[in-house]
Design an enzyme around this catalytic site. Structure first.
Site, short mmCIF file in Angstrom:
data_model
loop_
_atom_site.label_atom_id
_atom_site.label_comp_id
_atom_site.label_asym_id
_atom_site.label_seq_id
_atom_site.Cartn_x
_atom_site.Cartn_y
_atom_site.Cartn_z
N ASP A 190 0.84 -1.20 0.00
CA ASP A 190 0.00 0.00 0.00
C ASP A 190 0.87 1.26 0.00
O ASP A 190 1.97 1.25 0.55
CB ASP A 190 -0.90 -0.03 1.24
CG ASP A 190 -2.07 0.94 1.12
OD1 ASP A 190 -2.28 1.50 0.03
OD2 ASP A 190 -2.78 1.13 2.13
N ASN A 198 -10.65 -2.75 -6.45
CA ASN A 198 -9.81 -1.83 -7.24
C ASN A 198 -10.38 -1.54 -8.64
O ASN A 198 -9.98 -0.57 -9.28
CB ASN A 198 -8.38 -2.34 -7.38
CG ASN A 198 -7.52 -2.17 -6.14
OD1 ASN A 198 -6.56 -2.90 -5.92
ND2 ASN A 198 -7.85 -1.19 -5.30
C1 FPP Z 1 -1.61 0.36 -3.35
O1 FPP Z 1 -1.23 1.67 -3.56
C2 FPP Z 1 -1.25 -0.49 -4.41
C3 FPP Z 1 -2.09 -1.06 -5.31
C4 FPP Z 1 -3.54 -0.86 -5.37
C5 FPP Z 1 -1.62 -1.94 -6.33
C6 FPP Z 1 -0.32 -2.63 -6.03
C7 FPP Z 1 0.36 -2.71 -7.31
C8 FPP Z 1 1.68 -2.67 -7.50
C9 FPP Z 1 2.68 -2.65 -6.42
C10 FPP Z 1 2.19 -2.62 -8.87
C11 FPP Z 1 1.87 -3.82 -9.69
C12 FPP Z 1 2.10 -5.10 -9.00
C13 FPP Z 1 2.80 -6.14 -9.48
C14 FPP Z 1 2.85 -7.43 -8.73
C15 FPP Z 1 3.55 -6.07 -10.72
P1 FPP Z 1 -2.37 2.74 -3.64
O2 FPP Z 1 -2.55 3.11 -5.05
O3 FPP Z 1 -3.59 2.25 -2.94
O4 FPP Z 1 -1.69 3.89 -2.82
P2 FPP Z 1 -2.43 5.02 -2.01
O5 FPP Z 1 -3.24 4.34 -0.95
O6 FPP Z 1 -1.29 5.80 -1.44
O7 FPP Z 1 -3.26 5.80 -2.98
#
Ligand code: FPP
Length: 246
Positions: free
Chosen positions: A18, A66
């Protein structure tokens, strides 16, 4: 690795990655740049876990919820995922990693499913760490689907009601072939489970760290593992019972 006892590593480590968006925002960058940086962290952590001897690593990469994000972000995440899976297969082969996916595969675009199928097939003979990506994954949905299939088996007479216990039910989940996680890490300072592995986390040690995923590195991973190793897992027993080995 100085801090760590290699005999007491979690067999199964699960991670809620996250804070990509916040990492980007704090640098005046677009959210997708944060996700891109997040992929770099994924590479580092997968490699380190496999090297130190974690048997199962499960990453929450895209939740069932998501899909509600802006379309452009969803498309960008899907394309990052596809690129990651395709590019990483040779590295998975070098590191003897077996690739796996949990989640509602039928929600994923065909081009992602194709890359996933290919990676699963190519790495299927590997005997090292199992790397599982949770894609379009929601735990309540998983439990409801398991209950539905189980009810179908009871109705069809394949299983009798009396046979239903925790073990049998676990076998209907996406994680049927895996042990439950020993440790769950969530980055970015949020202290929630967010519909991730609700059944499987019953006795898991939880570790919340106030650092965004793109900045989580080997040092932070080792700190989490050292913290885990200092804990006493009692599974409902007393400390004295554990010390007496019962
Ligand atoms: C959370 O950050 C992350 C996600 C919703 C997606 C996780 C994805 C990755 C790390 C990249 C792709 C993954 C792989 C395995 C290649 P957020 O967007 O919720 O952050 P925020 O809460 O700060 O907005």
């Amino acid at each position: 690795m100085k801090l760590l006892n290699s005999e007491k590593l979690p067999r199964h480590l699960a991670i809620i990655m996250d804070g990509n968006g916040r990492w980007a925002r704090s640098r005046m960058l677009r959210r997708i740049v944060g996700h891109r940086q997040g992929v770099e962290t994924v590479r580092t952590i997968v490699e380190e876990c496999s090297t130190i001897g974690v048997s199962y690593l499960t990453l929450f990469a895209f939740s069932a919820e998501n899909w509600l994000r802006p379309k452009a972000e969803v498309t960008a995440l899907m394309s990052l995922l596809k690129k990651y899976i395709e590019l990483e297969v040779p590295r998975m082969m070098n590191n003897n990693i077996r690739f796996n996916v949990i989640g509602n595969r039928s929600d994923l675009p065909p081009h992602i499913n194709k890359a996933v199928d290919e990676a699963i097939r190519i790495t299927s003979g590997n005997t090292g760490m199992v790397l599982t990506l949770a894609l379009s994954y929601g735990s309540r949905q998983e439990i409801a689907a398991a209950a539905r299939r189980l009810a179908g088996d009871v109705a069809a007479g394949r299983i009798s009601e009396d046979e239903i216990d925790e073990r049998l039910f676990s076998g209907y989940l996406f994680t049927a072939e895996m042990p439950d996680p020993d440790l769950l890490i969530r980055t970015s300072g949020e202290m929630r489970i967010s519909n991730f592995l609700l059944w499987q986390l019953a006795y898991t040690e939880l570790y919340f760290v106030d650092i965004n995923w793109p900045e989580f590195g080997v040092r932070e991973l080792h700190q989490a593992l050292a913290d885990y190793q200092a804990r006493e897992r009692r599974f409902g027993r007393t400390s004295d019972q554990l010390q007496a080995g019962s």
